[in-house]
Write a protein that holds these residues in place. Structure first.
Motif, short mmCIF file in Angstrom:
data_model
loop_
_atom_site.label_atom_id
_atom_site.label_comp_id
_atom_site.label_asym_id
_atom_site.label_seq_id
_atom_site.Cartn_x
_atom_site.Cartn_y
_atom_site.Cartn_z
N ARG A 18 0.84 -1.21 0.00
CA ARG A 18 0.00 0.00 0.00
C ARG A 18 0.86 1.25 0.00
O ARG A 18 0.55 2.23 -0.65
N PHE A 19 1.96 1.22 0.76
CA PHE A 19 2.89 2.35 0.81
C PHE A 19 3.49 2.63 -0.56
O PHE A 19 3.55 3.76 -1.01
N ILE A 20 3.91 1.58 -1.26
CA ILE A 20 4.52 1.74 -2.57
C ILE A 20 3.50 2.21 -3.59
O ILE A 20 3.80 3.04 -4.46
N LEU A 21 2.27 1.71 -3.50
CA LEU A 21 1.26 2.03 -4.48
C LEU A 21 0.57 3.38 -4.24
O LEU A 21 -0.15 3.85 -5.11
N ALA A 22 0.76 3.99 -3.08
CA ALA A 22 0.07 5.24 -2.77
C ALA A 22 0.56 6.37 -3.68
O ALA A 22 1.75 6.50 -3.95
N ASN A 23 -0.38 7.19 -4.13
CA ASN A 23 -0.03 8.29 -5.03
C ASN A 23 0.47 9.51 -4.28
O ASN A 23 1.26 10.28 -4.82
N ASP A 24 0.01 9.73 -3.06
CA ASP A 24 0.31 10.97 -2.37
C ASP A 24 1.51 10.86 -1.44
O ASP A 24 1.67 11.67 -0.55
N VAL A 25 2.39 9.89 -1.64
CA VAL A 25 3.53 9.74 -0.75
C VAL A 25 4.51 10.89 -0.98
O VAL A 25 4.67 11.75 -0.15
N TRP A 26 5.18 10.89 -2.07
CA TRP A 26 6.06 11.96 -2.52
C TRP A 26 6.03 11.95 -4.02
O TRP A 26 5.47 11.07 -4.64
N ASP A 27 6.67 12.89 -4.60
CA ASP A 27 6.91 12.83 -6.03
C ASP A 27 7.85 11.66 -6.27
O ASP A 27 8.92 11.57 -5.70
N LYS A 28 7.43 10.71 -7.11
CA LYS A 28 8.17 9.44 -7.27
C LYS A 28 9.59 9.66 -7.77
O LYS A 28 10.52 9.00 -7.31
N LYS A 29 9.79 10.59 -8.68
CA LYS A 29 11.15 10.82 -9.19
C LYS A 29 12.05 11.39 -8.11
O LYS A 29 13.19 10.97 -7.95
N ARG A 30 11.55 12.35 -7.37
CA ARG A 30 12.34 12.95 -6.29
C ARG A 30 12.66 11.91 -5.22
O ARG A 30 13.79 11.85 -4.71
N GLN A 31 11.69 11.07 -4.89
CA GLN A 31 11.91 10.03 -3.89
C GLN A 31 12.98 9.05 -4.36
O GLN A 31 13.88 8.70 -3.60
N ALA A 32 12.91 8.65 -5.62
CA ALA A 32 13.90 7.71 -6.16
C ALA A 32 15.29 8.34 -6.17
O ALA A 32 16.28 7.66 -5.86
N LEU A 33 15.38 9.61 -6.51
CA LEU A 33 16.68 10.29 -6.52
C LEU A 33 17.28 10.38 -5.11
O LEU A 33 18.48 10.16 -4.93
N TRP A 34 16.47 10.72 -4.12
CA TRP A 34 16.96 10.80 -2.76
C TRP A 34 17.41 9.44 -2.24
O TRP A 34 18.44 9.33 -1.57
N ILE A 35 16.64 8.40 -2.54
CA ILE A 35 17.01 7.06 -2.09
C ILE A 35 18.30 6.62 -2.76
O ILE A 35 19.21 6.11 -2.11
N ALA A 36 18.39 6.82 -4.08
CA ALA A 36 19.61 6.42 -4.81
C ALA A 36 20.82 7.21 -4.32
O ALA A 36 21.89 6.64 -4.09
N GLY A 37 20.65 8.51 -4.14
CA GLY A 37 21.76 9.34 -3.66
C GLY A 37 22.20 8.95 -2.27
O GLY A 37 23.40 8.89 -1.97
N GLY A 38 21.24 8.65 -1.39
CA GLY A 38 21.57 8.23 -0.03
C GLY A 38 22.30 6.90 -0.01
O GLY A 38 23.26 6.72 0.74
N LEU A 39 21.85 5.97 -0.83
CA LEU A 39 22.53 4.67 -0.88
C LEU A 39 23.93 4.79 -1.47
O LEU A 39 24.87 4.16 -0.98
N ILE A 40 24.08 5.58 -2.51
CA ILE A 40 25.41 5.74 -3.13
C ILE A 40 26.37 6.42 -2.15
O ILE A 40 27.49 5.93 -1.94
N LEU A 41 25.95 7.52 -1.55
CA LEU A 41 26.82 8.23 -0.62
C LEU A 41 27.10 7.38 0.63
O LEU A 41 28.24 7.31 1.10
#
Length: 84
Positions: A18-41
């Motif tokens: 449900r968390f992944i499928l929710a539309n109002d979580v965050w902007d999906k692109k921004r969320q993916a960028l933050w997650i990827a950047g956090g994991l890389i750093l």
């Protein structure tokens, strides 16, 4: 939005779906960028901290540090994305 596929799953898995499928979580692109950047750093910092004085990788410490990063990011993602 319907969560018909998530309704048949047990507890945590259904909530995560449900968390992944929710539309109002965050902007999906921004969320993916933050997650990827956090994991890389985080991986870079974990790797550099896991080298001993001879330059050899201490794998157990690297796995420990990387698991801490993933746990912290997961908790923060859960805290910031839950509905108020």
């Amino acid at each position: 939005m319907t969560f018909s596929s998530a309704d048949n799953m047990p507890g945590f898995v259904a909530n995560f779906a449900r968390f992944i499928l929710a539309n109002d979580v965050w902007d999906k692109k921004r969320q993916a960028l933050w997650i990827a950047g956090g994991l890389i750093l985080g991986t870079y910092i974990s790797y550099s901290d896991s080298l001993d004085e001879n330059g050899k990788l201490v794998l157990s410490f690297f796995i420990f540090m990387e698991s801490l990063i993933v746990i912290i990011m997961g908790v923060l993602l859960w805290l910031y994305s839950r509905r108020r």
